[in-house]
Design a protein around this motif. Structure first.
Motif, PDB file in Angstrom:
ATOM      1  N   LEU A   1       0.839  -1.199   0.000  1.00  0.00           N
ATOM      2  CA  LEU A   1       0.000   0.000   0.000  1.00  0.00           C
ATOM      3  C   LEU A   1       0.874   1.250   0.000  1.00  0.00           C
ATOM      4  O   LEU A   1       2.050   1.165  -0.336  1.00  0.00           O
ATOM      5  N   ALA A   2       0.304   2.387   0.389  1.00  0.00           N
ATOM      6  CA  ALA A   2       1.008   3.667   0.227  1.00  0.00           C
ATOM      7  C   ALA A   2       2.327   3.727   1.009  1.00  0.00           C
ATOM      8  O   ALA A   2       2.453   3.151   2.085  1.00  0.00           O
TER       9      ALA A   2
ATOM     10  N   SER B   1      -3.701   4.336   4.480  1.00  0.00           N
ATOM     11  CA  SER B   1      -4.069   3.547   3.297  1.00  0.00           C
ATOM     12  C   SER B   1      -4.474   2.124   3.699  1.00  0.00           C
ATOM     13  O   SER B   1      -5.307   1.503   3.047  1.00  0.00           O
TER      14      SER B   1
ATOM     15  N   HIS C   1      -8.060   0.646   2.873  1.00  0.00           N
ATOM     16  CA  HIS C   1      -8.121  -0.629   2.160  1.00  0.00           C
ATOM     17  C   HIS C   1      -9.063  -1.604   2.890  1.00  0.00           C
ATOM     18  O   HIS C   1      -9.874  -2.292   2.257  1.00  0.00           O
TER      19      HIS C   1
END
Ligand SMILES: [Zn+2]
Length: 480
Positions: free
Chosen positions: A91-92, A193, A197
């Motif tokens: 993720l980020a 994030s 998610h």
């Protein structure tokens, strides 16, 4: 006359009896006998893994992408069974989320978290380190280096425990997520994030567990038992800018009050007017549990808050550490005025940083600022993009809290377990968005001497502590 003395004497006797009785009643809650637990993981291998993990210079500021890439690849090669058992999502900002699917989809999942990014080495401090900060030196029973305490030690402990448990063929009933943030020190977009998610995937966590406190040994004056503070919330964050504008001009002809004077007066008023606070909510729970372990003369005060709460709050407000537990704190941090000594400022500013107690909202603090300054010539500017409310206070009457507390007891033996409040900002505030309860503790013993090592010089984690961490997370995993 004699009758009045009789009455007074009687009243005094009753008072002393009540104080004594309440104090006698007020004692540590009996801990359920937790049996010591040893996961039996390979400590030497885990020590080597932490040492290697430190060598990746995963500094949050600047471009360290290659270090993050290397670190994330290293995790995959170092913990193969864990990676074979879980589903991995990137993720980020170099944040990775792993899902270990449980056998019973009806049970709400849980999340274990840590972060891999570290703060830089303070300018000019390099030669004061005993070992090069990114060498991961293993010496004198410690792994040395930036990130050992904050927070790669916990990250490696989680993975070493999970790797060991996966190798034994254990399968959890409850789905367990593992989240390793890559930018905790600079705002935690990665953790955000993860929360986004999970929300998008329709996941609601029973609880999350992340950094935020430790087992404190000899840190709180007057206590001779170690204190495990399992934090239930974290304080919010707000900076306001106070601005005063004026005509400016020559300093030989000043008005009655200058822009600088106006700002100084506003700062002084804020500094001397504490935000209201006291022994309620999570602060009351913390001090109620902690107070039971103090010496008799202090215990009398905590046991008889019906009488002594004003005194107690006065005393607790007097020290920075306890004051921060009681209320929203006010910290003037930056000032600006004229750029020449004989020129009146046309504009003077001050920045005030607040850390919000869960009882106060951002709007409450702004209202307090306006009312306390009491000057409509001072403009109050708020940067809401960088502000955050305090996190919700997690409940303690949950299975998750009991499991965490039990894992602490089985790892560390008898100690004081208290629910607490994290006074700085961490990734947990994002996980709290998607969890019914966000808990915060790292299962390591921290002594007074360690405090300055956080973000400081000679950061290190003892191998004994690493072992504590592996046993704690191992116990917790086996309970899922
Ligand atoms: Zn941290």
């Amino acid at each position: 006359m004699r009758r009045i003395f009789g009455w007074l004497f009687g009243a005094l006797f009753v008072l002393i009896a009540v104080l004594a009785f309440k104090t006698w009643q007020y004692k540590p809650e009996v801990q359920s006998e937790a049996t010591a637990f040893d996961l039996g993981a390979d400590l030497e291998r885990a020590t080597g893994a932490l040492s290697q993990a430190i060598r990746f210079e995963t500094i949050s500021q600047g471009d360290h992408q290659a270090a993050f890439d290397g670190f994330l690849a290293f995790l995959q090669s170092q913990f193969p069974k864990f990676h074979a058992t879980t589903e991995r999502t990137e993720l980020a900002n170099n944040t990775v989320l792993y899902k270990w699917a449980g056998s019973d989809p009806a049970l709400a999942p849980v999340l274990l978290a840590a972060h891999s990014d570290v703060v830089p080495i303070a300018f000019g401090s390099l030669d004061r380190w005993s070992y090069t900060p990114f060498s991961g030196e293993v010496a004198d029973g410690y792994v040395w280096g930036r990130g050992t305490l904050d927070n790669k030690g916990a990250l490696i402990a989680i993975l070493a425990a999970a790797e060991h448990v996966a190798a034994t063929g254990f399968a959890p009933q409850r789905t367990v997520y593992f989240s390793f943030g890559g930018d905790e020190e600079v705002g935690g977009k990665g953790a955000k994030s993860v929360a986004d998610h999970l929300i998008k995937s329709g996941v609601r966590l029973a609880w999350s567990l992340d950094e935020g406190s430790f087992v404190l040994d000899d840190v709180i004056p007057g206590l001779d038992v170690p204190v495990a503070s399992i934090n239930l919330s974290e304080k919010g964050y707000l900076t306001v800018t106070l601005i005063a504008e004026a005509a400016g001009g020559h300093s030989a002809l000043p008005p009655r009050i200058t822009a600088v004077g106006r700002i100084a007066r506003a700062v002084d008023r804020l500094q001397s007017t504490l935000m209201p606070g006291g022994l309620d909510g999570v602060s009351a729970e913390f001090f109620d549990k902690l107070g039971r372990y103090f010496s008799l003369e202090k215990r009398v005060l905590f046991a008889n808050q019906w009488l002594f709460s004003p005194v107690l709050e006065e005393v607790l407000s007097g020290a920075a550490t306890t004051n921060a537990m009681l209320r929203t704190t006010t910290a003037p941090t930056m000032l600006s005025g004229s750029n020449k000594e004989n020129v009146l400022a046309a504009r003077a500013t001050a920045k005030i940083n607040f850390r919000l107690h869960p009882r106060d909202s951002i709007d409450d603090v702004i209202a307090h600022v306006r009312e306390t300054i009491d000057d409509d010539q001072v403009v109050i500017e708020v940067n809401r993009d960088f502000a955050s409310e305090a996190s919700p206070v997690a409940p303690t009457d949950t299975e998750g809290f009991r499991q965490i507390e039990q894992a602490i007891y089985s790892t560390f033996g008898p100690l004081a377990s208290v629910p607490g409040l994290t006074i700085a900002a961490t990734d947990s505030r994002h996980y709290a968005q998607v969890a019914d309860a966000a808990y915060r503790i790292n299962p390591f013993i921290v002594k007074n001497d360690d405090i300055a090592r956080f973000h400081g010089i000679d950061e290190r984690l003892s191998i004994e502590n690493l072992n504590h961490g592996i046993n704690f997370f191992g116990k917790l995993l086996l309970d899922q």
